[in-house]
Design a protein around this motif. Structure first.
Motif, PDB file in Angstrom:
ATOM      1  N   ASP A 197     -48.892 -23.142 -10.672  1.00  0.00           N
ATOM      2  CA  ASP A 197     -47.579 -23.781 -10.499  1.00  0.00           C
ATOM      3  C   ASP A 197     -47.570 -24.675  -9.263  1.00  0.00           C
ATOM      4  OD1 ASP A 197     -46.653 -22.509 -12.752  1.00  0.00           O
ATOM      5  OD2 ASP A 197     -45.635 -20.893 -11.671  1.00  0.00           O
ATOM      6  N   SER A 198     -48.219 -24.222  -8.193  1.00  0.00           N
ATOM      7  CA  SER A 198     -48.308 -25.030  -6.984  1.00  0.00           C
ATOM      8  C   SER A 198     -49.094 -26.313  -7.241  1.00  0.00           C
ATOM      9  CB  SER A 198     -48.983 -24.215  -5.868  1.00  0.00           C
ATOM     10  OG  SER A 198     -49.195 -24.996  -4.721  1.00  0.00           O
ATOM     11  N   ALA A 199     -50.186 -26.187  -7.992  1.00  0.00           N
ATOM     12  CA  ALA A 199     -50.990 -27.368  -8.338  1.00  0.00           C
ATOM     13  C   ALA A 199     -50.153 -28.367  -9.129  1.00  0.00           C
ATOM     14  CB  ALA A 199     -52.209 -26.948  -9.137  1.00  0.00           C
ATOM     15  N   ILE A 200     -49.420 -27.866 -10.103  1.00  0.00           N
ATOM     16  CA  ILE A 200     -48.583 -28.738 -10.937  1.00  0.00           C
ATOM     17  C   ILE A 200     -47.500 -29.410 -10.097  1.00  0.00           C
ATOM     18  CG2 ILE A 200     -46.874 -28.713 -12.806  1.00  0.00           C
ATOM     19  CD1 ILE A 200     -48.654 -26.480 -14.100  1.00  0.00           C
ATOM     20  N   ARG A 231     -51.145 -17.515 -11.452  1.00  0.00           N
ATOM     21  CA  ARG A 231     -50.028 -18.306 -11.980  1.00  0.00           C
ATOM     22  C   ARG A 231     -49.320 -19.070 -10.865  1.00  0.00           C
ATOM     23  NH1 ARG A 231     -49.250 -20.852 -16.272  1.00  0.00           N
ATOM     24  NH2 ARG A 231     -48.741 -22.482 -14.769  1.00  0.00           N
ATOM     25  N   GLU A 232     -49.153 -18.421  -9.709  1.00  0.00           N
ATOM     26  CA  GLU A 232     -48.529 -19.075  -8.562  1.00  0.00           C
ATOM     27  C   GLU A 232     -49.333 -20.300  -8.134  1.00  0.00           C
ATOM     28  OE1 GLU A 232     -47.072 -17.686  -4.104  1.00  0.00           O
ATOM     29  OE2 GLU A 232     -48.995 -16.953  -4.864  1.00  0.00           O
ATOM     30  N   LEU A 233     -50.638 -20.174  -8.119  1.00  0.00           N
ATOM     31  CA  LEU A 233     -51.495 -21.292  -7.722  1.00  0.00           C
ATOM     32  C   LEU A 233     -51.427 -22.425  -8.738  1.00  0.00           C
ATOM     33  CD1 LEU A 233     -54.501 -19.172  -6.481  1.00  0.00           C
ATOM     34  CD2 LEU A 233     -53.278 -20.840  -5.078  1.00  0.00           C
ATOM     35  N   GLU A 287     -51.231  -8.229  -9.560  1.00  0.00           N
ATOM     36  CA  GLU A 287     -51.154  -9.168  -8.444  1.00  0.00           C
ATOM     37  C   GLU A 287     -52.099 -10.349  -8.656  1.00  0.00           C
ATOM     38  OE1 GLU A 287     -50.102 -11.124  -5.085  1.00  0.00           O
ATOM     39  OE2 GLU A 287     -49.089  -9.408  -6.018  1.00  0.00           O
ATOM     40  N   ALA A 288     -53.276 -10.086  -9.205  1.00  0.00           N
ATOM     41  CA  ALA A 288     -54.224 -11.172  -9.480  1.00  0.00           C
ATOM     42  C   ALA A 288     -53.639 -12.156 -10.476  1.00  0.00           C
ATOM     43  CB  ALA A 288     -55.539 -10.597 -10.008  1.00  0.00           C
ATOM     44  N   ASN A 334     -52.737 -25.390 -16.278  1.00  0.00           N
ATOM     45  CA  ASN A 334     -52.311 -24.283 -17.136  1.00  0.00           C
ATOM     46  C   ASN A 334     -53.489 -23.666 -17.876  1.00  0.00           C
ATOM     47  OD1 ASN A 334     -49.437 -24.041 -16.763  1.00  0.00           O
ATOM     48  ND2 ASN A 334     -49.198 -26.006 -17.814  1.00  0.00           N
ATOM     49  N   TYR A 335     -54.396 -24.505 -18.346  1.00  0.00           N
ATOM     50  CA  TYR A 335     -55.572 -24.000 -19.066  1.00  0.00           C
ATOM     51  C   TYR A 335     -56.398 -23.065 -18.187  1.00  0.00           C
ATOM     52  CZ  TYR A 335     -60.429 -23.978 -20.559  1.00  0.00           C
ATOM     53  OH  TYR A 335     -61.705 -23.571 -20.860  1.00  0.00           O
ATOM     54  N   VAL A 336     -56.557 -23.430 -16.929  1.00  0.00           N
ATOM     55  CA  VAL A 336     -57.389 -22.649 -16.013  1.00  0.00           C
ATOM     56  C   VAL A 336     -56.937 -21.197 -15.945  1.00  0.00           C
ATOM     57  CG1 VAL A 336     -57.733 -22.313 -13.519  1.00  0.00           C
ATOM     58  CG2 VAL A 336     -58.327 -24.483 -14.575  1.00  0.00           C
ATOM     59  N   VAL A 337     -55.626 -20.942 -15.982  1.00  0.00           N
ATOM     60  CA  VAL A 337     -55.134 -19.564 -15.839  1.00  0.00           C
ATOM     61  C   VAL A 337     -54.794 -18.914 -17.174  1.00  0.00           C
ATOM     62  CG1 VAL A 337     -54.283 -20.005 -13.522  1.00  0.00           C
ATOM     63  CG2 VAL A 337     -52.743 -20.353 -15.446  1.00  0.00           C
ATOM     64  N   GLN A 338     -54.922 -19.649 -18.267  1.00  0.00           N
ATOM     65  CA  GLN A 338     -54.620 -19.075 -19.583  1.00  0.00           C
ATOM     66  C   GLN A 338     -55.876 -18.843 -20.420  1.00  0.00           C
ATOM     67  OE1 GLN A 338     -51.889 -21.944 -21.217  1.00  0.00           O
ATOM     68  NE2 GLN A 338     -50.190 -21.292 -19.911  1.00  0.00           N
ATOM     69  N   ARG A 339     -57.027 -19.357 -19.968  1.00  0.00           N
ATOM     70  CA  ARG A 339     -58.260 -19.270 -20.758  1.00  0.00           C
ATOM     71  C   ARG A 339     -58.725 -17.813 -20.865  1.00  0.00           C
ATOM     72  NH1 ARG A 339     -62.606 -19.061 -16.947  1.00  0.00           N
ATOM     73  NH2 ARG A 339     -61.696 -19.085 -14.882  1.00  0.00           N
TER      74      ARG A 339
END
Length: 312
Positions: A284-287, A280-282, A274-275, A305-310
């Protein structure tokens, strides 16, 4: 170390290069600006000035000033217009890390792969270094003559930064975090804590650049506000994920310290799947919020994308 004129030329000449390839120039620029504004290590009181420099130079991802410069690119603002804000936001971030690591707070011994400030200089000097960095941040933002914006906008920038690091922002989030030790929070409560403790300063990084641009429209401010809010929360949820899954050597800080101190985070409350889905949902919302800016906002899209893939 290159001077600011050289750094400016480098950034201008490589504007056609992809944003991730331009990141080293931005990071070097932030380092330069910080070095210029921080007191020399040999200036009295030398121990305090050495601790201040130790806390903010030669380390970190520089995400907050990078977000600031990327927002400036989106709005057509030259980097030198944002140097003061970039230095200020990183000084506030540095002060927060120094204080967060203290024994009375998170009690950590490792930050950015080296001893925390209080381990290197002692608790008293570390506290003073954090205090002095916070004060210097506001002086830089208030005083820098390169920031060509109306006084009313500069005051708004100062107020925004004050709100982001005060009791209704970062400091308030840290207080909630400390009160939550040993408690079971709801997902909504964890998100609110994260929005304040970490998200507020990341959001401010975006909005400081938006306010520095003299012709930013209300609709543009609303779009960037939505982006900053989403990215700020996504960043901290990803930090929570890394605290569960990462490695100390990669993170540069102690892995698993939330569980060690019985502190609730997003994965422990909602679970890792869920985390990851929420971060990822956030992102996508930002983008999605950047649609009004077209291709000009590609640097901000990449950063979301970097923020959630780092992995650090």
């Amino acid at each position: 170390m290159r001077n600011s004129k050289t750094s400016q030329t480098t950034l201008t000449a490589t504007k056609h290069v992809s944003f991730p390839d331009r990141l080293p120039a931005y990071i070097a620029r932030v380092e330069q600006v910080l070095d210029r504004w921080l007191p020399p290590a040999g200036q009295k009181p030398a121990s305090l000035h050495k601790a201040m420099r130790y806390a903010v130079l030669d380390g970190g991802k520089r995400l907050r000033p990078t977000l600031l410069y990327a927002t400036g690119e989106t709005l057509g603002l030259a980097p030198d217009q944002l140097d003061a804000a970039a230095a200020a936001i990183e000084m506030i971030h540095g002060y927060s890390l120094v204080h967060d690591d203290l024994p009375a707070m998170d009690d950590d011994e490792l930050r950015r792969g080296r001893p925390t400030c209080h381990k290197a200089f002692g608790e008293a000097t570390a506290i003073l270094a954090g205090d002095a960095l916070q004060a210097l941040a506001f002086r830089v933002l208030a005083w820098d003559s390169a920031l060509k914006t109306p006084d009313s906008r500069r005051v708004s920038m100062l107020r925004l930064l004050a709100d982001a690091c005060g009791s209704l922002g970062m400091a308030g989030g840290q207080a909630i975090d400390l009160d939550a030790i040993g408690q079971k929070l709801s997902v909504d409560e964890v998100e609110e804590m994260h929005r304040l403790k970490t998200g507020a300063l990341i959001h401010a990084s975006v909005m400081l650049a938006a306010l520095a641009a003299p012709e930013t429209t209300d609709s543009q401010l609303q779009a960037l506000d939505a982006y900053g809010q989403a990215v700020g929360l996504a960043f901290q949820i990803q930090d929570d994920i890394l605290d569960e899954e990462g490695a100390t050597d990669t993170l540069g800080k102690t892995q698993g310290k939330d569980r060690l101190h019985d502190k609730p985070n997003y994965p422990t409350i909602a679970g890792l799947p869920e985390a990851k889905a929420r971060s990822r949902e956030l992102a996508d919302s930002a983008i999605h919020s950047l649609a009004p800016f077209g291709d000009a906002a590609d640097p901000l899209r990449w950063l979301a994308n970097y923020v959630v893939q780092r992995n650090s």
